[in-house]
Design an enzyme around this catalytic site. Structure first.
Site, PDB file in Angstrom:
ATOM      1  N   ASP A 105       0.855  -1.189   0.000  1.00  0.00           N
ATOM      2  CA  ASP A 105       0.000   0.000   0.000  1.00  0.00           C
ATOM      3  C   ASP A 105       0.888   1.235   0.000  1.00  0.00           C
ATOM      4  O   ASP A 105       1.701   1.421   0.907  1.00  0.00           O
ATOM      5  CB  ASP A 105      -0.901  -0.018   1.242  1.00  0.00           C
ATOM      6  CG  ASP A 105      -2.113   0.882   1.100  1.00  0.00           C
ATOM      7  OD1 ASP A 105      -2.137   1.704   0.174  1.00  0.00           O
ATOM      8  OD2 ASP A 105      -3.040   0.755   1.920  1.00  0.00           O
ATOM      9  N   GLU A 136      -2.514   0.303  -4.352  1.00  0.00           N
ATOM     10  CA  GLU A 136      -2.409  -0.910  -3.540  1.00  0.00           C
ATOM     11  C   GLU A 136      -2.581  -2.158  -4.388  1.00  0.00           C
ATOM     12  O   GLU A 136      -3.264  -2.151  -5.418  1.00  0.00           O
ATOM     13  CB  GLU A 136      -3.423  -0.901  -2.391  1.00  0.00           C
ATOM     14  CG  GLU A 136      -4.866  -0.863  -2.823  1.00  0.00           C
ATOM     15  CD  GLU A 136      -5.833  -0.986  -1.647  1.00  0.00           C
ATOM     16  OE1 GLU A 136      -5.527  -1.719  -0.687  1.00  0.00           O
ATOM     17  OE2 GLU A 136      -6.892  -0.345  -1.705  1.00  0.00           O
TER      18      GLU A 136
END
Length: 468
Positions: free
Chosen positions: A10, A106
């Site tokens: 992420d 992500e």
């Protein structure tokens, strides 16, 4: 020895981090990315801004009030985020063959070289991955690892900012059990409210239910699946995702809308939700569709197609508003939706988006909108904060401020370090519009993408505003 390891990477505060990367003066400053109008919404906030309580999806006026005069507010630059995202995940794919990209910032991965590895080896691999991304792009990622997607995603959240969290299989149930039930993937506001009414506040309490109880509370289809995740059972594979064909958002109203004023207010919020998903997807949209469900349950859709794909909120929202019919003519409205389609990669946003729309109206195709018009032409002398510009001697820069007959430009890029500011008359001929991509200072990489003519991966993009 553990059997399976799934990673969740992420990017930290991605939109704001890209702005700080390409505009070095902003490093360490509270940066807000999003709509600048009265109903604008925060699409991204730097960690410096989050320290004041600002966050994504918050009304921009509220975030600015929390931060005060030090807030730096910039419009989104979707084309820049798209290329930065592409380079991040090209880098990841250099170490992991299969990447399931969820959005701009992500993705999941299941490195085959980690099958059966011990936790210490996983930590070493995660640090190598983060370092590779940082060295290649200048951007910071957090990485979580666990036996499945659920644990990996939770772990990356615990690793933020700028960290790694590897959850050993023996630790997973203890970690899950104490977390709020909302942290479980698939639990939204409606499901959370149902569970809270029954006194179920944590994932552990949900896991303690029987399969039958979970199905009764959450539904026969989703209930058992969420119950399995709550018990730490997650065997979902990591696979490359197909590109979505449309991004949409809609809302059903408790009270029917009966005036144009109500419709305009509603569509701004719905379009903003859809636009945030568009930014995270990474592609531009050509076609804007407005969907209306009337009180008699009949459905009406109207759409307009622009000459080029764009992520420009002003252009997209203006067309959406102009597609709205008058409830006085068609009757009360109980549901309103906005969709963006005709999605494709954008290598360069139009420098005069509104002007292009006006000049190329003949090339646009409108459905059910006789006499529809498009936004008014853009005045090239009216600079906006955040515009990318070029000077023949000073190079690439961005508009830091404009007003009272002058425009202030900060000349800097990713590779230049913090740059100097210069002020010009607003009608100067010394500066001109420039490609936002030049701020990345990646000429070789961007040139190679142009040669390949390839498109980046994207996430599924169906959104129901009514359940947010």
């Amino acid at each position: 020895m553990e059997s399976r390891w799934v990673l969740h990477l992420d990017m930290d505060a991605f939109f704001a981090s890209v702005e700080q990367l390409t505009r070095p003066t902003l490093r360490g400053r509270p940066v807000l990315v999003g709509g600048l109008g009265g109903r604008g919404v925060v699409a991204g906030a730097s960690y410096e801004a989050r320290a004041y309580g600002a966050r994504s999806a918050m009304p921009m006026h509220q975030a600015r009030r929390l931060i005060g005069v030090t807030a730096v507010v910039l419009p989104p630059r979707g084309v820049v985020y798209g290329i930065a995202s592409r380079r991040v995940f090209d880098t990841v794919r250099g170490l992991v063959p299969v990447v399931e990209q969820l959005s701009f910032d992500e993705a999941f991965a299941e490195p085959p070289q980690l099958a059966g590895a011990v936790a210490e080896d996983v930590e070493t691999f995660c640090e190598r991955l983060r370092r590779r991304v940082r060295d290649e792009t200048g951007l910071i990622a957090s990485v979580g690892a666990g036996s499945g997607k659920q644990i990996a995603k939770i772990a990356s959240g615990l690793a933020k900012p700028d960290g790694i969290r590897v959850v050993r299989h023996a630790e997973e149930q203890a970690l899950l059990s104490g977390l709020p039930v909302r942290r479980l993937w698939g639990i939204g506001p409606v499901a959370e409210e149902k569970l809270h009414r029954l006194g179920i506040e944590t994932i552990g309490q949900l896991a303690a239910l029987s399969d039958a109880e979970a199905a009764n509370i959450l539904g026969a289809t989703i209930g058992p699946a969420l119950h399995r995740l709550a018990r730490g059972i997650d065997d979902r594979p990591v696979v490359e995702r197909a590109e979505a064909k449309q991004i949409s958002a809609e809302s059903t109203f408790a009270v029917d809308l009966t005036t144009m004023e109500q419709l305009h207010e509603a569509i701004d919020s719905i379009a903003e939700h859809a636009h945030q998903r568009l930014l995270r997807d990474g592609r531009g949209a050509r076609t804007i569709t407005v969907k209306l469900k009337k009180s008699d349950m009949s459905t009406l859709t109207r759409s307009a197609t622009m000459p080029y794909p764009t992520t420009d909120a002003g252009a997209l929202f203006t067309v959406a508003r102009r597609l709205l019919p008058d409830p006085l003519q068609i009757g009360p409205i109980r549901l309103l939706g906005v969709g963006f389609s005709g999605l494709s990669d954008i290598r360069q946003e139009s420098l005069f988006a509104d002007s292009d729309l006006t000049q190329e109206t003949a090339a646009a195709h409108y459905v059910e909108t006789p006499g529809a018009v498009v936004p008014a032409a853009h005045d090239a002398t009216m600079w906006r904060v955040g515009d990318d510009v070029a000077h023949p001697e000073l190079g690439h820069g961005w508009v830091q401020g404009a007003g009272h007959g002058v425009v202030t430009v900060r000349f800097e890029t990713r590779g230049s370090g913090p740059g100097s500011a210069r002020t010009f008359p607003v009608d100067t001929g010394d500066i001109s519009n420039a490609s936002p991509l030049d701020s990345l200072d990646w000429p070789d990489y961007i040139g190679q993408l142009s040669v390949e003519g390839s498109a980046g991966a994207s996430a599924p993009t169906v959104d129901d505003v009514g359940d947010r």
